[in-house]
Design an enzyme around this catalytic site. Structure first.
Site, PDB file in Angstrom:
ATOM      1  N   ASN A 164      63.936  36.705  58.223  1.00  8.57           N
ATOM      2  CA  ASN A 164      65.189  37.245  58.734  1.00  8.57           C
ATOM      3  C   ASN A 164      66.303  36.220  58.605  1.00  8.57           C
ATOM      4  O   ASN A 164      66.044  35.065  58.265  1.00  8.57           O
ATOM      5  CB  ASN A 164      65.007  37.695  60.182  1.00  8.57           C
ATOM      6  CG  ASN A 164      64.540  36.551  61.021  1.00  8.57           C
ATOM      7  OD1 ASN A 164      65.236  35.562  61.175  1.00  8.57           O
ATOM      8  ND2 ASN A 164      63.322  36.647  61.555  1.00  8.57           N
ATOM      9  N   ARG A 165      67.508  36.625  58.904  1.00 15.72           N
ATOM     10  CA  ARG A 165      68.674  35.781  58.597  1.00 15.72           C
ATOM     11  C   ARG A 165      68.956  34.788  59.723  1.00 15.72           C
ATOM     12  O   ARG A 165      69.967  34.880  60.383  1.00 15.72           O
ATOM     13  CB  ARG A 165      69.872  36.665  58.333  1.00 15.72           C
ATOM     14  CG  ARG A 165      69.684  37.564  57.143  1.00 15.72           C
ATOM     15  CD  ARG A 165      70.787  38.589  57.055  1.00 15.72           C
ATOM     16  NE  ARG A 165      72.105  37.943  57.017  1.00 15.72           N
ATOM     17  CZ  ARG A 165      73.233  38.572  57.263  1.00 15.72           C
ATOM     18  NH1 ARG A 165      73.209  39.843  57.597  1.00 15.72           N
ATOM     19  NH2 ARG A 165      74.373  37.937  57.191  1.00 15.72           N
TER      20      ARG A 165
END
Ligand code: C5P
Length: 356
Positions: A164-165
């Site tokens: 994920n970011r």
């Protein structure tokens, strides 16, 4: 280097040998060290190191060091053979015994062309060491704080991961703030591009499962846990043994739940850290969702961040957060950089550990 660049950059006087014999000499020879919180000697030669170890005071620096009441931090810089010489090593040992702190030296190429241990530490590492020494007596002295950071990586095959970011910036900043406040900090981190703060014990992990195991191991002796990591909620049910090939067609990836670390920490009972802080990245109904999470995960503190705007949350240096606690009004902070958010959070954690 002349005194001028130092004076220009700092806006303060740079003292030299000439001052030792000037009109202020009687004050200067003890006074410089007296007003300081820390005396940093960087770079420190083998010759100065030797003088310090034996209490010599034949120039402004060594007089200042001998008179100093504050801690001393030395960053040695010398050729590899000089540093490894038993005489130098003995001097390092003597000074360490007297609670003089050392930053480096590090391995690398030296002026002589040789490579080895003796290089001056890089400025960022020196600064990290300065913060470590200055923080020692802070409000979290004697406390252990465990921080998680980064986005976990769940393998799909040997080369691909589901992640994920998360840049890890907020978690690393919290770790640094904990060190600045004197805590013993443990950073459990998924892969990031960041330099860990000097003084943190770093545990590198990839998956949610690995992060879970490390967190559970560190929890029993911890005073506070800050779960700033973006932990996977789902992971591929199976990771392919070999790289998935395009020629085999588009794969269907079946997901399963990843372990919920905060749930597992909750189950630790008396072994649970006294203060558990969670993060909630929300794109809508921030306070409602965050309030529910505080309750369901039985958190002491919850940092809710609004990721609906481009200047806050993932990857950027700024964050806009609200700190929720069980029985106090929510504290909404303005747009701040992640360092400022970290410092405020650590101050709240220190206050709550002090006055439960
Ligand atoms: O429910 P949500 O994923 O938004 O909760 C975020 C908080 O829960 C964060 O503090 C995160 O570190 C933690 N978390 C966890 N285990 C997971 C997923 C999130 O501990 N599997």
């Amino acid at each position: 280097i002349t005194p001028l660049p130092f004076q220009s950059v700092t806006g303060r006087k740079a003292f030299t040998e000439a001052d030792l014999w000037g009109s202020d000499a009687h004050v200067l020879h003890v006074g410089l060290g007296h007003s300081a919180d820390l005396l940093v000697i960087a770079p420190c030669t083998a010759n100065t190191l030797s003088k310090l170890a034996h209490g010599l005071a034949d120039n402004l620096l060594t007089v200042t060091a001998l008179a100093a009441q504050c801690p001393i931090l030395i960053a040695p810089a010398m050729d590899v053979g000089i540093y490894s010489n038993p005489a130098t090593q003995e001097n390092v040992r003597l000074l360490s015994e007297r609670k003089v702190y050392f930053a480096g030296p590090v391995e690398g190429r030296m002026a002589s062309g040789l490579t080895g241990l003796g290089r001056l530490v890089e400025p960022a590492e020196l600064l990290g060491n300065i913060r470590l020494v200055l923080g020692r007596a802070g409000p979290l002295a004697g406390r252990k704080v465990v921080v998680t950071a980064g986005g976990t990586e769940e393998p799909l095959d040997p080369v691909r991961v589901l992640t994920n970011r998360s840049s890890g910036k907020q978690g690393y900043a919290i770790t640094q703030a904990a060190i600045d406040a004197g805590a013993t900090a443990v950073l459990v981190t998924a892969p990031t591009c960041l330099m860990p703060p000097v003084g943190a014990r770093v545990i590198e992990v990839h998956t949610a499962q690995e992060m879970l195991e490390s967190v559970l191991q560190e929890c029993p002796q911890a005073d506070a846990l800050v779960m700033a990591a973006a932990v996977a909620d789902f992971r591929p049910k199976r990771a392919a043994q070999n790289k998935l090939k395009r020629r085999d067609g588009i794969p269907t990836i079946e997901l399963e739940a990843a372990p919920d670390i905060l749930q597992a920490v909750l189950k630790l009972g008396t072994q649970r850290p006294r203060l558990v802080t969670g993060f909630a990245a929300e794109s809508q109904d921030l306070l409602e969702n965050a309030g529910a999470k505080l309750e369901s995960k039985k958190l002491d503190l919850l940092v809710a961040n609004d990721i609906s705007t481009s200047d806050a949350g993932f990857g950027v240096d700024t964050n806009r957060v609200t700190i929720l606690t069980a029985n106090a009004p929510a504290e909404s902070l303005p747009l701040l950089n992640k360092t400022e958010v970290a410092e405020i959070l650590i101050a709240r954690i220190a206050a709550r550990l002090e006055n439960p």
